[in-house]
Design a protein around this motif. Structure first.
Motif, PDB file in Angstrom:
ATOM      1  N   GLY A 127    -138.235 -44.283 -20.184  1.00 28.50           N
ATOM      2  CA  GLY A 127    -136.980 -43.745 -20.709  1.00 28.50           C
ATOM      3  C   GLY A 127    -137.192 -42.438 -21.444  1.00 28.50           C
ATOM      4  N   MET A 143    -131.644 -35.729 -16.143  1.00 30.60           N
ATOM      5  CA  MET A 143    -131.846 -37.176 -16.213  1.00 30.60           C
ATOM      6  C   MET A 143    -131.398 -37.854 -14.922  1.00 30.60           C
ATOM      7  N   TYR A 151    -131.849 -41.722 -13.691  1.00 31.35           N
ATOM      8  CA  TYR A 151    -130.975 -42.329 -14.697  1.00 31.35           C
ATOM      9  C   TYR A 151    -129.533 -42.292 -14.206  1.00 31.35           C
ATOM     10  N   SER A 172    -126.750 -41.205 -19.035  1.00 34.61           N
ATOM     11  CA  SER A 172    -127.212 -39.876 -19.431  1.00 34.61           C
ATOM     12  C   SER A 172    -126.166 -39.173 -20.286  1.00 34.61           C
ATOM     13  N   ALA A 228    -134.236 -49.256 -22.286  1.00 37.70           N
ATOM     14  CA  ALA A 228    -135.232 -48.797 -21.305  1.00 37.70           C
ATOM     15  C   ALA A 228    -136.037 -49.956 -20.743  1.00 37.70           C
ATOM     16  N   PHE A 248    -136.354 -48.231 -17.018  1.00 34.81           N
ATOM     17  CA  PHE A 248    -136.162 -46.803 -16.798  1.00 34.81           C
ATOM     18  C   PHE A 248    -137.464 -46.135 -16.356  1.00 34.81           C
TER      19      PHE A 248
END
Length: 424
Positions: A89, A124, A129, A134, A191, A196
């Motif tokens: 993340g 991102m 993401y 984001s 995350a 992530f």
């Protein structure tokens, strides 16, 4: 007065810009009740913006414009990505850390939302993401702008309440850090849950190169904070010094700032500063009318009637500001409410700096809460994401922000430790 309230609410519902809402409501009151006030109204508007502290606003806006054109913002993002990008993340942490750096220069949540939505949301999304997440990270991180010094709302509060702007800047340091760390802890939990992505760790050579590149950019927040902390210059003077440094860094070090860019930078600075100043002027006019009608006294008596406990007052205050922040621009709300709330708070023994931090943070959170959150609209428009979708993703961040606000409200040391430390 009922007619004025009806006009005020009606214009808000219609989406009329807040400065016009304030001005039109004031004129309606004067026409309907006392035409004699027309003679004093222009002087009141002029007095509302005739304060040396407000000079810091165009100067800090100018710094932000110079940063954007001079490549300073880009290098801050690059540096934080090298340091934090390899964590799971990582780009979300980069988003928050970069906003912390920018907060120490820009001082505006809306400006940071616009800038970072263009930079971080596409970056991102490219790394995997979700766009709504984001955007939510970007919008919530923009709250750091008006909290970490320098801050436009702190300047305006200081002017209205006749509180030291320097003490307000110092008081925002720890709350800003606490809020940033809280957001990072939330991202850590999300995350792990969402698995992530994370980038490859930068080599020592890459890290050293990024550090060398960012050192000139870091001079700007460093000079501002050190200058204010040591008393070398005032908040307004720090803005002038920061403008000079931003120009030299962008023009001589990074060589991305061109002389041909200056006319546009100056025009954008003038337009953005004029918008804030116009709101201040119109809100001052309406505040004067409310004082003429003794509305502040009535509201003060109403608040005290609940309890003479400062803890109860602060609880009611947060609820009031939560509701007001959802529907009204923070600067306008502050100009109207501070003269009402400050005398009550002083009678209850609440420090004006502590009160100012609570008011500023609460109304700043209003920028990311529907239905009239301006930062929310900016992010939704730039990121091309539906407001409802963005709001759902923002809920965890809003909850964390209010939790931090409660800590700041009931633990004054979070706010007052740094000002007391440098008061001597």
């Amino acid at each position: 007065m009922l007619i004025v309230i009806a006009v005020f609410l009606g214009l808000l519902v219609l989406g009329v810009p807040i400065a016009y809402v304030l001005g039109i409501s004031s004129i309606v009151y004067i026409v309907s009740s006392d035409m004699g006030l027309f003679g004093s109204a222009p002087m009141r508007v002029f007095q509302g913006v005739q304060n040396f502290g407000l000079l810091a606003i165009p100067l800090f806006v100018f710094v932000g414009e110079l940063m954007n054109s001079g490549g300073i913002s880009t290098r801050l993002v690059r540096f934080t990505n090298v340091v934090l990008g390899h964590f799971r993340g990582g780009l979300a942490y980069v988003n928050i850390a970069t906003n912390m750096f920018l907060a120490s220069i820009l001082g505006s949540a809306n400006a940071q939302t616009a800038m970072m939505s263009r930079v971080m949301v596409p970056a991102m999304e490219k790394e995997g993401y979700k766009r709504e997440f984001s955007s939510a990270v970007t919008v919530s991180s923009s709250l750091l702008g008006p909290i970490i010094p320098p801050s436009l709302v702190f300047i305006i509060y200081g002017v209205i309440s006749e509180t030291s702007i320097t003490r307000m800047f110092l008081a925002g340091v720890i709350p800003g850090i606490v809020l940033a760390v809280s957001f990072m802890l939330l991202i850590y939990v999300i995350a792990i849950k969402e698995n992530f992505p994370k980038a490859e760790k930068a080599t020592s050579r890459q890290a050293f190169r990024a550090l060398l590149e960012v050192i000139p950019a870091l001079l700007i927040p460093l000079v501002i904070l050190v200058g204010i902390l040591t008393g070398v210059f005032t908040a307004t003077e720090s803005a002038a010094v920061a403008s000079l440094i931003a120009f030299f860094v962008g023009f001589f070090f990074y060589r991305e700032l061109k002389l041909k860019d200056l006319p546009k930078i100056l025009i954008d600075t003038a337009l953005n500063s004029a918008t804030v100043t116009f709101i201040v002027a119109m809100a001052s006019l309406l505040g004067w009318i409310l004082a003429f009608e003794r509305v502040p006294n009535a509201i003060g008596d109403f608040l005290i009637s609940f309890s003479d406990s400062p803890y109860v007052f602060l609880f009611i205050l947060n609820i009031l500001l939560l509701i007001v922040g959802m529907f009204m621009d923070g600067i306008a709300a502050m100009i109207i409410l501070v003269p009402i709330l400050l005398p009550v708070a002083l009678n209850l023994g609440i420090d004006p700096v502590h009160l100012g931090i609570i008011i500023c943070i609460n109304l700043t959170i209003g920028l990311i809460t529907p239905p009239v959150g301006t930062a929310l609209f900016i992010a939704s428009s730039i990121s091309e994401i539906r407001m409802e979708t963005l709001t759902r993703s923002l809920i965890p961040f809003i909850i964390v922000a209010y939790a931090v606000l409660l800590l700041i409200t009931y633990i004054p040391a979070i706010t007052l430790t740094v000002p007391q430390l440098f008061s001597g």
